[in-house]
Design a protein around this motif. Structure first.
Motif, PDB file in Angstrom:
ATOM      1  N   ARG A   9      50.981 -73.496 -96.554  1.00  4.68           N
ATOM      2  CA  ARG A   9      50.189 -73.109 -97.731  1.00  4.68           C
ATOM      3  C   ARG A   9      48.945 -72.338 -97.317  1.00  4.68           C
ATOM      4  N   MET A  10      48.256 -72.811 -96.277  1.00  2.00           N
ATOM      5  CA  MET A  10      47.047 -72.121 -95.810  1.00  2.00           C
ATOM      6  C   MET A  10      47.368 -70.707 -95.338  1.00  2.00           C
ATOM      7  N   ALA A  11      48.404 -70.594 -94.534  1.00  2.00           N
ATOM      8  CA  ALA A  11      48.784 -69.286 -93.981  1.00  2.00           C
ATOM      9  C   ALA A  11      49.128 -68.302 -95.091  1.00  2.00           C
ATOM     10  N   PHE A  12      49.954 -68.738 -96.034  1.00  2.00           N
ATOM     11  CA  PHE A  12      50.347 -67.837 -97.120  1.00  2.00           C
ATOM     12  C   PHE A  12      49.160 -67.483 -98.008  1.00  2.00           C
ATOM     13  N   LEU A  55      45.926 -67.315 -97.117  1.00  2.00           N
ATOM     14  CA  LEU A  55      45.063 -66.366 -96.408  1.00  2.00           C
ATOM     15  C   LEU A  55      45.685 -64.974 -96.348  1.00  2.00           C
ATOM     16  N   LEU A  56      46.978 -64.905 -96.115  1.00  2.00           N
ATOM     17  CA  LEU A  56      47.629 -63.599 -95.967  1.00  2.00           C
ATOM     18  C   LEU A  56      47.916 -62.917 -97.302  1.00  2.00           C
ATOM     19  N   GLN A  57      48.153 -63.688 -98.352  1.00  2.00           N
ATOM     20  CA  GLN A  57      48.478 -63.081 -99.638  1.00  2.00           C
ATOM     21  C   GLN A  57      47.263 -62.865-100.526  1.00  2.00           C
ATOM     22  N   ARG A  58      46.280 -63.792-100.452  1.00  2.00           N
ATOM     23  CA  ARG A  58      45.202 -63.736-101.439  1.00  2.00           C
ATOM     24  C   ARG A  58      43.811 -63.514-100.862  1.00  2.00           C
ATOM     25  N   ASP A  59      43.630 -63.725 -99.568  1.00  2.00           N
ATOM     26  CA  ASP A  59      42.275 -63.647 -99.022  1.00  2.00           C
ATOM     27  C   ASP A  59      42.276 -63.105 -97.594  1.00  2.00           C
ATOM     28  N   ARG A  60      42.713 -61.897 -97.439  1.00  2.00           N
ATOM     29  CA  ARG A  60      42.742 -61.291 -96.098  1.00  2.00           C
ATOM     30  C   ARG A  60      41.332 -61.158 -95.515  1.00  2.00           C
ATOM     31  N   ASP A  61      40.351 -60.840 -96.382  1.00  2.00           N
ATOM     32  CA  ASP A  61      38.966 -60.747 -95.893  1.00  2.00           C
ATOM     33  C   ASP A  61      38.492 -62.108 -95.384  1.00  2.00           C
ATOM     34  N   GLY A  62      38.832 -63.171 -96.117  1.00  2.00           N
ATOM     35  CA  GLY A  62      38.486 -64.520 -95.690  1.00  2.00           C
ATOM     36  C   GLY A  62      39.167 -64.879 -94.382  1.00  2.00           C
ATOM     37  N   ALA A  63      40.411 -64.432 -94.224  1.00  2.00           N
ATOM     38  CA  ALA A  63      41.140 -64.689 -92.973  1.00  2.00           C
ATOM     39  C   ALA A  63      40.448 -64.009 -91.800  1.00  2.00           C
ATOM     40  N   MET A  64      39.983 -62.782 -92.008  1.00  2.00           N
ATOM     41  CA  MET A  64      39.278 -62.054 -90.943  1.00  2.00           C
ATOM     42  C   MET A  64      37.960 -62.734 -90.602  1.00  2.00           C
ATOM     43  N   ARG A  65      37.207 -63.160 -91.639  1.00  2.00           N
ATOM     44  CA  ARG A  65      35.940 -63.872 -91.390  1.00  2.00           C
ATOM     45  C   ARG A  65      36.192 -65.165 -90.626  1.00  2.00           C
ATOM     46  N   LEU A  66      37.219 -65.904 -91.039  1.00  2.00           N
ATOM     47  CA  LEU A  66      37.561 -67.156 -90.368  1.00  2.00           C
ATOM     48  C   LEU A  66      37.903 -66.909 -88.904  1.00  2.00           C
ATOM     49  N   ALA A  67      38.706 -65.890 -88.652  1.00  2.00           N
ATOM     50  CA  ALA A  67      39.100 -65.569 -87.276  1.00  2.00           C
ATOM     51  C   ALA A  67      37.884 -65.184 -86.432  1.00  2.00           C
ATOM     52  N   GLU A  68      37.001 -64.360 -86.998  1.00  2.00           N
ATOM     53  CA  GLU A  68      35.804 -63.931 -86.269  1.00  2.00           C
ATOM     54  C   GLU A  68      34.868 -65.110 -86.006  1.00  2.00           C
ATOM     55  N   THR A  69      34.710 -65.990 -87.002  1.00  2.00           N
ATOM     56  CA  THR A  69      33.835 -67.154 -86.835  1.00  2.00           C
ATOM     57  C   THR A  69      34.396 -68.105 -85.784  1.00  2.00           C
ATOM     58  N   LEU A  70      35.711 -68.353 -85.826  1.00  2.00           N
ATOM     59  CA  LEU A  70      36.334 -69.225 -84.824  1.00  2.00           C
ATOM     60  C   LEU A  70      36.168 -68.659 -83.419  1.00  2.00           C
ATOM     61  N   LEU A  71      36.369 -67.369 -83.280  1.00  2.00           N
ATOM     62  CA  LEU A  71      36.234 -66.719 -81.974  1.00  2.00           C
ATOM     63  C   LEU A  71      34.793 -66.823 -81.473  1.00  2.00           C
ATOM     64  N   SER A  72      33.847 -66.517 -82.355  1.00  2.00           N
ATOM     65  CA  SER A  72      32.433 -66.582 -81.983  1.00  2.00           C
ATOM     66  C   SER A  72      32.018 -68.020 -81.648  1.00  2.00           C
ATOM     67  N   ALA A  73      32.445 -68.975 -82.471  1.00  2.00           N
ATOM     68  CA  ALA A  73      32.091 -70.387 -82.245  1.00  2.00           C
ATOM     69  C   ALA A  73      32.665 -70.890 -80.926  1.00  2.00           C
ATOM     70  N   SER A  74      33.907 -70.526 -80.628  1.00  2.00           N
ATOM     71  CA  SER A  74      34.517 -71.016 -79.389  1.00  2.00           C
ATOM     72  C   SER A  74      33.845 -70.429 -78.151  1.00  2.00           C
ATOM     73  N   LYS A  75      33.221 -69.267 -78.289  1.00  2.00           N
ATOM     74  CA  LYS A  75      32.519 -68.652 -77.156  1.00  2.00           C
ATOM     75  C   LYS A  75      31.082 -69.138 -77.027  1.00  2.00           C
ATOM     76  N   LYS A  76      30.408 -69.398 -78.156  1.00  2.00           N
ATOM     77  CA  LYS A  76      28.969 -69.641 -78.130  1.00  2.00           C
ATOM     78  C   LYS A  76      28.543 -71.101 -78.261  1.00  2.00           C
TER      79      LYS A  76
END
Length: 198
Positions: free
Chosen positions: A27-30, A32-53
């Motif tokens: 449900r989450m995957a569908f 993010l990909l169908q209704r909130d691509r911008d949210g998916a990108m923000r989530l991915a960027e935040t996760l990447l930044s958080a895991s590094k910093k």
């Protein structure tokens, strides 16, 4: 079941989160990909930044992106009162109660000899260094009310006694709004043993 390509990998990776099963991950995957691509990108960027910093606070060992977390850096907090918890999530829980004005020490677990987790693995040597420095007046044991949590609290209380530091344990018992007939016997026993005068 169709689990191939990037979509399948995304669903599988979301299943790694606690409490997320295959259906929830799907449900989450569908979504993010169908209704909130911008949210998916923000989530991915935040996760990447958080895991590094994000790393551990040098003083209390909670999660932070600075050398000292905001709580340890806050001079208005009482640094002589240290609350010992098992995880950074416990710090958040206590802070939401908005009554504790001291500082914390995060164990990142509890003693579990069968799993090879001893005092060193949960940072008790670092806690002992703080106690030995003489700046701590009270240590509040807020480990979980499990066999391992109780054993961890007992060992820390003995350590505190060695340095003449007052050790207290948070109360366990009947929750606000709880009805006695629905409370388990272990919780009720704790409540009776921890009773106080009114």
């Amino acid at each position: 079941m169709i689990r191939q390509g990037l979509l399948g990998q995304l669903i599988t990776d979301l299943c790694a989160l606690p409490g997320v099963g295959p259906k929830s991950a799907q449900r989450m995957a569908f979504y993010l990909l169908q209704r909130d691509r911008d949210g998916a990108m923000r989530l991915a960027e935040t996760l990447l930044s958080a895991s590094k910093k994000i790393a551990y606070c040098e003083q209390c060992r909670t999660l932070t992106e600075d050398k000292l977390c905001r709580l340890c850096a806050d001079k208005s907090r009482d640094s002589s009162m240290v609350c010992v918890v098992e995880s950074p999530a416990d710090v958040w829980a206590v802070e939401q109660a908005a009554t504790f004005k001291g500082v914390y020490f995060v164990l990142h677990g509890h003693l579990s000899p069968l799993d090879g987790i001893g005092p060193e693995e949960i940072g008790l040597n670092l806690l002992e260094n703080r106690l030995a420095a003489g700046d701590v007046g009270e240590i509040i044991l807020a480990t979980n009310s499990t066999v391992e949590g109780e054993a961890t609290a007992h060992l820390i209380a003995e350590m505190a006694k060695k340095y003449q530091v007052k050790a207290t344990r948070i109360a366990h018992g009947v929750p606000m709004g709880g009805e006695l007939e629905y409370i388990d016997s272990g919780t009720l026993s704790h409540a009776f043993n921890g009773r106080r005068q009114v």
